[in-house]
Design a protein around this motif. Structure first.
Motif, PDB file in Angstrom:
ATOM      1  N   THR A 107      -0.140  -7.291   3.065  1.00  0.00           N
ATOM      2  CA  THR A 107      -1.146  -6.602   3.875  1.00  0.00           C
ATOM      3  C   THR A 107      -2.050  -7.549   4.648  1.00  0.00           C
TER       4      THR A 107
ATOM      5  N   GLU B  90       3.921  -2.296   4.525  1.00  0.00           N
ATOM      6  CA  GLU B  90       3.005  -3.212   3.852  1.00  0.00           C
ATOM      7  C   GLU B  90       3.247  -3.145   2.345  1.00  0.00           C
TER       8      GLU B  90
ATOM      9  N   GLY C 126       0.947  -4.343   0.126  1.00  0.00           N
ATOM     10  CA  GLY C 126      -0.317  -4.419  -0.580  1.00  0.00           C
ATOM     11  C   GLY C 126      -0.775  -5.852  -0.736  1.00  0.00           C
TER      12      GLY C 126
ATOM     13  N   ARG D 256      -7.232   2.086   2.354  1.00  0.00           N
ATOM     14  CA  ARG D 256      -5.912   2.180   2.963  1.00  0.00           C
ATOM     15  C   ARG D 256      -5.967   2.760   4.372  1.00  0.00           C
TER      16      ARG D 256
ATOM     17  N   HIS E  19      -4.360   1.010   7.659  1.00  0.00           N
ATOM     18  CA  HIS E  19      -3.259   1.635   8.377  1.00  0.00           C
ATOM     19  C   HIS E  19      -3.640   1.952   9.825  1.00  0.00           C
TER      20      HIS E  19
ATOM     21  N   SER F 213       4.792   1.920   2.997  1.00  0.00           N
ATOM     22  CA  SER F 213       4.251   1.090   1.921  1.00  0.00           C
ATOM     23  C   SER F 213       5.259   0.963   0.792  1.00  0.00           C
TER      24      SER F 213
ATOM     25  N   TYR G  54       5.279   0.074  -3.345  1.00  0.00           N
ATOM     26  CA  TYR G  54       4.449  -0.077  -4.545  1.00  0.00           C
ATOM     27  C   TYR G  54       5.320  -0.659  -5.645  1.00  0.00           C
TER      28      TYR G  54
ATOM     29  N   GLY H 250       0.303   6.614   2.517  1.00  0.00           N
ATOM     30  CA  GLY H 250       0.185   6.121   1.154  1.00  0.00           C
ATOM     31  C   GLY H 250       0.624   7.104   0.094  1.00  0.00           C
TER      32      GLY H 250
END
Length: 318
Positions: free
Chosen positions: A171, A194, A196, A207, A211, A225, A227, A242
């Motif tokens: 990010t 991204e 993070g 977020r 964004h 994203s 995770y 997200g």
């Protein structure tokens, strides 16, 4: 995999890990949990993620494992180690999760903007990106460190290409690029994803703010994203806002933010993850992330507990 299958496998894995994982066994014993009474997902004890910082969280012996992934961290902070039974298996698993969500990787040019991660050994994210780059079979795929101009030139040259362009970036590096003052013409075939992490490089931002900045610069309607974390073998993906859908190997349960041993009575709380792909370590992890479920059952990661790293260090010192 339906809910019944997942619960059955999770309980079977719990019985295996409580027998073979000494760290997990000791933690459960310290909490005075009667193993024979663990019969549902809700009754499974979750191991606080900080244990990966101080102990080899493995089934069997540490010597049985040839390699490990390590987390990034600011100076002076102890990093996590996740010992890996098979890096080949992990990379194949990561590829299968991505392709189930996004389609075959050989339909993409993969451009990885991962400074900080590339500059240290042992990153599971870098290993995954290498796999994606290799499987894409594109001469244009590759890693970028701080060479923003070269990256933008490459992206521009691929704007009319038949393949999609996946820009996979940490990010803070994507924000640095978006706020560099450089020019970029929008591309219809671009996906910005991204992963993070500010890693002490920038102030933390919500977020939506991140964004909005990225969407404005790259000219895309949404920011995707990923995770994932060092301590997990599986990843979840969001195609915008997200909101994450979980792979078949993962389940997220929300605990009370004030009492980590109780489940949240609301739609949000601390994130506890069951990752069946962690069969060689511990599949039941109490993270320091906050999350909530929306009305459609999608997971939204809200951020981290305040001072979570400090709190963990204090507990280890005590």
């Amino acid at each position: 995999m339906d809910a019944w299958d997942f619960e059955d496998l999770a309980l079977e894995l719990f019985r295996f890990q409580i027998s073979e994982n000494e760290v997990y066994k000791s933690y459960v014993a310290a909490r005075k949990i009667e193993v024979s009474q663990v019969k549902t997902l809700e009754s499974i004890p979750f191991l606080p993620i900080r244990f990966f910082k101080d102990f080899p969280v493995v089934c069997g012996q540490e010597a049985d494992f040839d390699s490990f992934y390590s987390s990034s961290g600011t100076t002076g902070v102890i990093t996590s180690k996740h010992y890996v039974w098979s890096e080949t298996w992990y990379l194949r698993h990561a590829q299968e999760i991505f392709e189930k969500k996004y389609g075959a990787l050989d339909n993409y040019h993969v451009l990885a903007l991962l400074p900080a991660y590339l500059e240290r050994p042992g990153s599971s994210l870098v290993s995954m990106a290498k796999r994606f780059i290799k499987v894409s079979k594109s001469a244009h795929s590759g890693f970028y460190l701080y060479n923003q101009d070269e990256l933008l030139e490459k992206m521009t040259s691929l704007g009319n290409d038949g393949r999609k362009v996946l820009l996979l970036g940490v990010t803070f590096a994507l924000l640095d690029l978006a706020e560099s003052g450089k020019d970029f013409a929008p591309m219809e075939n671009l996906i910005v994803m991204e992963t993070g992490g500010m890693k002490g490089r920038r102030k933390e931002m919500i977020r939506e703010e991140v964004h909005d900045i990225l969407k404005a610069f790259f000219g895309v309607e949404s920011i995707h994203s990923e995770y994932g974390m060092t301590e997990l073998m599986s990843q979840a993906y969001s195609k915008g806002d997200g909101k994450y859908t979980l792979p078949a190997t993962m389940r997220v349960m929300l605990r009370d933010v004030n009492d980590p041993l109780s489940w949240s009575s609301r739609s949000q709380g601390g994130i506890n993850v069951i990752d069946l792909a962690n069969f060689h370590s511990c599949a039941f992890i109490e993270t320091q992330d906050l999350g909530k479920y929306d009305e459609n059952g999608l997971l939204e990661v809200l951020g981290r507990f305040d001072n979570s790293e400090i709190r963990g260090c204090n507990l280890m010192v005590q």
